[in-house]
Design a protein around this motif. Structure first.
Motif, PDB file in Angstrom:
ATOM      1  N   GLN A   1       3.127   6.712  -6.824  1.00 32.55           N
ATOM      2  CA  GLN A   1       2.672   5.711  -7.789  1.00 32.55           C
ATOM      3  C   GLN A   1       3.644   4.535  -7.847  1.00 32.55           C
ATOM      4  OE1 GLN A   1       2.369   8.205 -11.255  1.00 32.55           O
ATOM      5  NE2 GLN A   1       0.219   8.707 -10.879  1.00 32.55           N
ATOM      6  N   ALA A   2       4.935   4.825  -7.829  1.00 34.13           N
ATOM      7  CA  ALA A   2       5.941   3.756  -7.861  1.00 34.13           C
ATOM      8  C   ALA A   2       5.819   2.872  -6.621  1.00 34.13           C
ATOM      9  CB  ALA A   2       7.346   4.347  -7.970  1.00 34.13           C
ATOM     10  N   LEU A   3       5.656   3.486  -5.468  1.00 29.24           N
ATOM     11  CA  LEU A   3       5.532   2.725  -4.226  1.00 29.24           C
ATOM     12  C   LEU A   3       4.271   1.871  -4.249  1.00 29.24           C
ATOM     13  CD1 LEU A   3       7.036   2.341  -1.542  1.00 29.24           C
ATOM     14  CD2 LEU A   3       5.564   4.110  -0.585  1.00 29.24           C
ATOM     15  N   LYS A   4       3.188   2.423  -4.746  1.00 27.37           N
ATOM     16  CA  LYS A   4       1.917   1.701  -4.834  1.00 27.37           C
ATOM     17  C   LYS A   4       2.033   0.491  -5.767  1.00 27.37           C
ATOM     18  CE  LYS A   4      -2.393   3.597  -4.782  1.00 27.37           C
ATOM     19  NZ  LYS A   4      -3.501   4.423  -5.282  1.00 27.37           N
ATOM     20  N   ALA A   5       2.902   0.570  -6.761  1.00 31.11           N
ATOM     21  CA  ALA A   5       3.087  -0.523  -7.730  1.00 31.11           C
ATOM     22  C   ALA A   5       3.938  -1.661  -7.173  1.00 31.11           C
ATOM     23  CB  ALA A   5       3.724   0.016  -9.009  1.00 31.11           C
ATOM     24  N   GLN A   6       4.551  -1.469  -6.013  1.00 29.40           N
ATOM     25  CA  GLN A   6       5.400  -2.494  -5.398  1.00 29.40           C
ATOM     26  C   GLN A   6       4.590  -3.315  -4.394  1.00 29.40           C
ATOM     27  OE1 GLN A   6       8.520  -0.222  -3.533  1.00 29.40           O
ATOM     28  NE2 GLN A   6       9.506   0.278  -5.477  1.00 29.40           N
ATOM     29  N   SER A   7       4.319  -4.554  -4.747  1.00 29.95           N
ATOM     30  CA  SER A   7       3.473  -5.382  -3.881  1.00 29.95           C
ATOM     31  C   SER A   7       4.091  -5.589  -2.489  1.00 29.95           C
ATOM     32  CB  SER A   7       3.159  -6.726  -4.540  1.00 29.95           C
ATOM     33  OG  SER A   7       4.348  -7.421  -4.840  1.00 29.95           O
ATOM     34  N   PHE A   8       5.410  -5.732  -2.409  1.00 25.58           N
ATOM     35  CA  PHE A   8       6.037  -5.941  -1.096  1.00 25.58           C
ATOM     36  C   PHE A   8       5.912  -4.688  -0.236  1.00 25.58           C
ATOM     37  CE2 PHE A   8       9.743  -6.633   1.807  1.00 25.58           C
ATOM     38  CZ  PHE A   8       9.251  -7.774   2.416  1.00 25.58           C
ATOM     39  N   SER A   9       6.039  -3.527  -0.863  1.00 23.52           N
ATOM     40  CA  SER A   9       5.864  -2.267  -0.125  1.00 23.52           C
ATOM     41  C   SER A   9       4.438  -2.145   0.404  1.00 23.52           C
ATOM     42  CB  SER A   9       6.209  -1.071  -1.021  1.00 23.52           C
ATOM     43  OG  SER A   9       7.593  -1.076  -1.332  1.00 23.52           O
ATOM     44  N   ARG A  10       3.473  -2.539  -0.410  1.00 24.70           N
ATOM     45  CA  ARG A  10       2.073  -2.519   0.045  1.00 24.70           C
ATOM     46  C   ARG A  10       1.880  -3.497   1.205  1.00 24.70           C
ATOM     47  NH1 ARG A  10       0.985  -3.086  -5.479  1.00 24.70           N
ATOM     48  NH2 ARG A  10       0.021  -5.113  -5.075  1.00 24.70           N
ATOM     49  N   LEU A  11       2.480  -4.674   1.105  1.00 24.74           N
ATOM     50  CA  LEU A  11       2.374  -5.681   2.160  1.00 24.74           C
ATOM     51  C   LEU A  11       2.886  -5.134   3.498  1.00 24.74           C
ATOM     52  CD1 LEU A  11       1.826  -8.727   2.884  1.00 24.74           C
ATOM     53  CD2 LEU A  11       4.247  -9.094   2.393  1.00 24.74           C
ATOM     54  N   LEU A  12       3.992  -4.404   3.463  1.00 25.91           N
ATOM     55  CA  LEU A  12       4.579  -3.845   4.682  1.00 25.91           C
ATOM     56  C   LEU A  12       3.897  -2.562   5.148  1.00 25.91           C
ATOM     57  CD1 LEU A  12       8.392  -4.391   4.048  1.00 25.91           C
ATOM     58  CD2 LEU A  12       6.887  -5.685   5.568  1.00 25.91           C
ATOM     59  N   GLY A  13       3.090  -1.960   4.287  1.00 22.83           N
ATOM     60  CA  GLY A  13       2.432  -0.700   4.655  1.00 22.83           C
ATOM     61  C   GLY A  13       3.353   0.502   4.540  1.00 22.83           C
ATOM     62  N   THR A  14       4.343   0.423   3.674  1.00 17.69           N
ATOM     63  CA  THR A  14       5.312   1.504   3.495  1.00 17.69           C
ATOM     64  C   THR A  14       4.629   2.760   2.971  1.00 17.69           C
ATOM     65  OG1 THR A  14       6.972  -0.163   2.969  1.00 17.69           O
ATOM     66  CG2 THR A  14       7.507   2.119   2.404  1.00 17.69           C
ATOM     67  N   VAL A  15       5.028   3.903   3.529  1.00 12.64           N
ATOM     68  CA  VAL A  15       4.468   5.199   3.143  1.00 12.64           C
ATOM     69  C   VAL A  15       5.605   6.133   2.744  1.00 12.64           C
ATOM     70  CG1 VAL A  15       3.139   7.200   3.951  1.00 12.64           C
ATOM     71  CG2 VAL A  15       2.549   4.906   4.758  1.00 12.64           C
ATOM     72  N   LEU A  16       5.410   6.839   1.636  1.00  9.16           N
ATOM     73  CA  LEU A  16       6.361   7.857   1.195  1.00  9.16           C
ATOM     74  C   LEU A  16       6.034   9.145   1.936  1.00  9.16           C
ATOM     75  CD1 LEU A  16       8.672   8.543  -0.813  1.00  9.16           C
ATOM     76  CD2 LEU A  16       6.885   9.215  -2.439  1.00  9.16           C
ATOM     77  N   ILE A  17       6.984   9.651   2.715  1.00 12.41           N
ATOM     78  CA  ILE A  17       6.768  10.839   3.530  1.00 12.41           C
ATOM     79  C   ILE A  17       7.319  12.089   2.846  1.00 12.41           C
ATOM     80  CG2 ILE A  17       7.322  11.945   5.749  1.00 12.41           C
ATOM     81  CD1 ILE A  17       5.341   9.537   5.883  1.00 12.41           C
ATOM     82  N   GLU A  18       8.498  11.953   2.254  1.00 12.52           N
ATOM     83  CA  GLU A  18       9.140  13.089   1.576  1.00 12.52           C
ATOM     84  C   GLU A  18       9.853  12.565   0.343  1.00 12.52           C
ATOM     85  OE1 GLU A  18      12.156  16.817   2.570  1.00 12.52           O
ATOM     86  OE2 GLU A  18      11.859  15.263   4.081  1.00 12.52           O
ATOM     87  N   PHE A  19       9.754  13.313  -0.747  1.00 14.59           N
ATOM     88  CA  PHE A  19      10.414  12.912  -1.982  1.00 14.59           C
ATOM     89  C   PHE A  19      10.634  14.155  -2.825  1.00 14.59           C
ATOM     90  CE2 PHE A  19      10.183  10.441  -6.168  1.00 14.59           C
ATOM     91  CZ  PHE A  19      11.463   9.933  -6.039  1.00 14.59           C
ATOM     92  N   LYS A  20      11.873  14.571  -2.882  1.00 16.48           N
ATOM     93  CA  LYS A  20      12.270  15.726  -3.680  1.00 16.48           C
ATOM     94  C   LYS A  20      13.679  15.466  -4.187  1.00 16.48           C
ATOM     95  CE  LYS A  20      13.715  18.320   0.414  1.00 16.48           C
ATOM     96  NZ  LYS A  20      13.407  19.442   1.296  1.00 16.48           N
ATOM     97  N   PRO A  21      14.175  16.245  -5.132  1.00 15.29           N
ATOM     98  CA  PRO A  21      15.514  15.965  -5.663  1.00 15.29           C
ATOM     99  C   PRO A  21      16.566  15.838  -4.551  1.00 15.29           C
ATOM    100  CG  PRO A  21      14.429  17.590  -7.033  1.00 15.29           C
ATOM    101  CD  PRO A  21      13.544  17.373  -5.823  1.00 15.29           C
TER     102      PRO A  21
END
Length: 143
Positions: A12-32
């Protein structure tokens, strides 16, 4: 927070970042203590010599550092500082930024990010970064 729930918060945080969307950034792994982001390489992110622009690699480092710090400090974090070392030109199809927490307390975390470029099946480290990320009282605060 459970790992699966943390991953959804990260998406959700990544989706809220317009620059990340522009670049097509994808979150692959996210854990503590761990965050991995991938960015597809297109002609739009190349500099004049055909290498991925340093600003895109810097974005990958900064964003991954804040994500990984947020995994231990909570979602409201800001970059206090970071340093990046460019090791070699990035030529390939995909940028992979892997972040880890080196040390953390209640208000700040020192994190590391290794940035690789994948070309075919080969992956090569092209930059490394280290940064200090701090917990923020509020995302909208000007303090």
């Amino acid at each position: 927070m459970e790992t699966q729930e943390l991953f959804k918060v990260g998406q959700q945080a990544l989706k809220a970042q317009s620059f990340s969307r522009l670049l097509g950034t994808v979150l692959i792994e996210f854990k503590p203590g761990v965050a991995v982001l991938e960015i597809p390489v297109s002609e739009d992110v190349l500099q004049q010599n055909g290498f991925v622009h340093g600003g895109v690699l810097s974005y990958a480092a900064d964003n991954t550092l804040t994500f990984v710090a947020g995994s231990v400090l909570g979602p409201n974090v800001l970059t206090a500082e970071y340093k990046i070392n460019y090791l070699r030109p990035a030529v390939g199809e995909k940028i992979i930024a892997r972040g880890t927490v080196v040390s953390s307390g209640k208000r700040q975390a020192v994190c590391r990010c290794d940035i690789s470029i994948r070309k075919g099946e080969k992956e090569t480290v092209c930059a490394i970064a280290q940064g200090t990320i701090m917990a923020s009282a509020s995302e909208k605060s000007n303090e």
